[in-house]
Design an enzyme around this catalytic site. Structure first.
Site, PDB file in Angstrom:
ATOM      1  N   SER A 159       0.814  -1.208   0.000  1.00  0.00           N
ATOM      2  CA  SER A 159       0.000   0.000   0.000  1.00  0.00           C
ATOM      3  C   SER A 159       0.861   1.277   0.000  1.00  0.00           C
ATOM      4  O   SER A 159       1.768   1.422  -0.821  1.00  0.00           O
ATOM      5  CB  SER A 159      -0.922  -0.048   1.225  1.00  0.00           C
ATOM      6  OG  SER A 159      -1.957   0.872   1.096  1.00  0.00           O
TER       7      SER A 159
ATOM      8  N   HIS B   7      -6.154  -6.623  -0.541  1.00  0.00           N
ATOM      9  CA  HIS B   7      -5.068  -5.661  -0.354  1.00  0.00           C
ATOM     10  C   HIS B   7      -3.889  -6.278   0.409  1.00  0.00           C
ATOM     11  O   HIS B   7      -2.743  -6.011   0.114  1.00  0.00           O
ATOM     12  CB  HIS B   7      -5.636  -4.471   0.422  1.00  0.00           C
ATOM     13  CG  HIS B   7      -4.770  -3.256   0.451  1.00  0.00           C
ATOM     14  ND1 HIS B   7      -4.393  -2.589  -0.692  1.00  0.00           N
ATOM     15  CD2 HIS B   7      -4.222  -2.566   1.476  1.00  0.00           C
ATOM     16  CE1 HIS B   7      -3.654  -1.541  -0.356  1.00  0.00           C
ATOM     17  NE2 HIS B   7      -3.525  -1.509   0.946  1.00  0.00           N
TER      18      HIS B   7
ATOM     19  N   ASP C 133      -8.468  -6.592  -4.391  1.00  0.00           N
ATOM     20  CA  ASP C 133      -8.220  -5.291  -3.764  1.00  0.00           C
ATOM     21  C   ASP C 133      -8.973  -4.214  -4.537  1.00  0.00           C
ATOM     22  O   ASP C 133      -8.956  -4.208  -5.771  1.00  0.00           O
ATOM     23  CB  ASP C 133      -6.706  -5.000  -3.798  1.00  0.00           C
ATOM     24  CG  ASP C 133      -6.320  -3.741  -3.025  1.00  0.00           C
ATOM     25  OD1 ASP C 133      -7.197  -3.162  -2.364  1.00  0.00           O
ATOM     26  OD2 ASP C 133      -5.135  -3.361  -3.089  1.00  0.00           O
TER      27      ASP C 133
END
Ligand SMILES: *[C@@H]1O[C@H](CO)[C@@H](O)[C@H](O)[C@H]1NC(C)=O
Ligand SMILES: *[C@@H]1O[C@H](CO)[C@@H](O)[C@H](O)[C@H]1NC(C)=O
Ligand SMILES: *[C@@H]1O[C@H](CO)[C@@H](O)[C@H](O)[C@H]1NC(C)=O
Length: 453
Positions: free
Chosen positions: A161, A425, A365
């Site tokens: 991320s 994610h 995600d």
């Protein structure tokens, strides 16, 4: 070093006899060390190192992986360690797919204020990527000077991320430092997981992605596209604070239209925060709310209790008046003006410099969806990109006994792209075996299965 040379065949035999399993990693605890580094005045960064525990190999024969969490404000020593790749899960039970069996692991709570890191004054929070990078250079210089045993070990940075954005910047600076001889490190590559390299490419693909997955109708798609265009305008005009605000609004539009889809895995639902909305919460700015929304998952109650309970007791060096995660929201809000800035050009520089770059992304995600990653990769100016694009991907199987496809991969020269199936994610949380295989492939410990067929 406390490790004793262990004779591999004998150990495997013993384990085989005692458990009946073919492979069983020893539960013996490996060596761990941790400390603070003061990276700037009033800025104290916490790191935690685990030496690889492998029955056949000394740690010095295995790579060193640094893991960087997202947010900004998410804790590597907490979330990455106990929820994703460390030796123990958050119930302190051994994790079968821990990366420690194939690498030493360095978790760093960065930017300062994250996890057990802390700042003494609010002026000391990092405000942009450049500051995050220079802080990390101080830490890495200190680390490699004090841990000479890792200077020759191949060093990889893995990230998730916002950690990917930091990893890109850090990698470029580290590459330079290694070339200039200022940091003694065998830097071998960077892996960008579901990473926030080009925020606008994520935002622009949210609508089409959700629409194709039956999570938006025509009206919803129209709404989401409209707000995404506004984010694009703000980014094009380099109004990054405004872009951050509009990004938050875009998420709200999506929540309204999808009955609260979970941004981190579209097959699940986000349970809106329990409505304990105190007057305090109502008075908070959009930015604080945005930060809390994105940091909530990384600071779940159970993990906070673990980190602020047994773990801080074990570590002993955490100042009494500091709590794990206590400054996380501040870390996030101080990066407001940086959040929406793209770093595609940094990835280009890494590729041009010959640094090995791996991009990997979870299929489910939303916040950093795969379509958006493909979009910024297409924008690279790297001379080899056309050849990369011409390749066909290859399937990967995390379980050699199964025909279930776990991922696809494409790799050319120093760029590789992994499409990780059935993961959101947090790839290692959702697909532990595939994530371990990915790490082993990136660090050249495993060839891809197909080439051996
Ligand atoms: C492991 O490697 C380190 C660093 O090279 C060395 O000092 C140590 O003696 C090795 N340990 C064993 C058990 O071989
Ligand atoms: C900074 O914070 C730490 C932890 O709370 C504290 O021990 C230390 O005295 C502080 N330093 C200064 C200069 O205030
Ligand atoms: C970098 O990638 C190239 C191409 O895949 C590979 O030959 C090389 O061994 C890699 N280097 C490292 C240090 O992993």
């Amino acid at each position: 070093m406390e490790l004793v040379r262990r004779s591999c065949p004998v150990l495997l035999l013993v384990l085989g006899l005692s458990s009946g399993a073919v492979i069983n990693w020893p539960t013996k605890e490996g060596k761990e060390v941790w400390d603070y580094v003061t990276v700037r005045k009033d800025a104290h960064m916490f790191w935690w190192l685990y030496y690889a525990t492998n029955p056949c190999k000394n740690f010095s024969e295995l790579p060193l992986v640094m893991w960087l969490q997202g947010g900004p404000g998410g804790s590597s020593t907490g979330f990455g360690n106990f929820e994703e790749i460390g030796p123990l899960d958050s119930n302190l039970k051994p994790r079968k797919t821990t990366w420690l069996q194939s690498a030493s692991l360095l978790f760093v709570d960065n930017p300062v204020g994250t996890g057990f890191s802390y700042v003494n004054s609010s002026g000391a929070y990092a405000k942009d990527l450049a500051m995050v990078v220079s802080d990390m250079m101080v830490l890495l210089k200190d680390f490699f000077s004090c841990h000479k045993e890792f200077q020759a070990v191949p060093f990889y940075i893995f990230s998730e991320s916002y950690g990917g954005k930091m990893a890109a910047g850090i990698s470029l600076e580290l590459h330079k430092a290694v070339q200039q001889g200022t940091i003694p490190c065998n830097f071998a590559g960077v892996a960008l997981g579901d990473s926030w390299i080009s925020p606008i490419d994520s935002v622009l693909s949210w609508g089409p992605y959700l629409y194709s997955m039956s999570l938006l109708d025509d009206q919803g798609l129209k709404d989401v596209s409209k707000i995404a265009e506004q984010v694009l305008d703000a980014v094009n005009q380099e109004h990054y604070v405004e872009a951050t605000k509009l990004w938050g609004k875009a998420e709200w539009v999506i929540e309204q239209n999808t009955d609260n889809v979970n941004f981190y895995n579209i097959l699940t639902k986000d349970t809106p925060q329990s409505p304990k909305k105190s007057s305090l919460e109502f008075s908070q700015s959009y930015l604080v709310r945005l930060g809390q929304r994105h940091l909530r998952l990384l600071h779940q109650d159970a993990l906070s209790q673990l980190m602020n309970g047994p773990i801080r007791k074990k570590l002993k060096i955490i100042p009494e008046d500091r709590s794990w995660g206590g400054q996380a929201t501040e870390v996030f809000t101080h990066m407001e003006g940086d959040f929406m800035k793209p770093v595609i050009s940094i990835v280009d520089k890494l590729l041009e410099a010959g640094v090995n770059v791996t991009v990997y992304n979870g299929q489910l995600d939303l916040i950093v969806d795969t379509m958006g990653q493909e979009a910024w990769v297409r924008k690279l100016t790297w001379a080899e990109l056309p050849k990369f694009n011409q390749l066909k991907w290859k399937p990967l199987y995390s379980d050699p006994e199964s025909s279930e496809t776990s991922a696809f991969v494409k790799s050319y020269k120093n760029l590789a792209f992994y499409w990780i199936l059935r993961a959101g994610h947090m790839v290692p949380s959702d697909q532990g075996p595939m994530a371990l295989k990915l790490m082993r492939m990136v660090t050249k410990q495993e060839e891809d299965a197909l080439s051996r067929r």
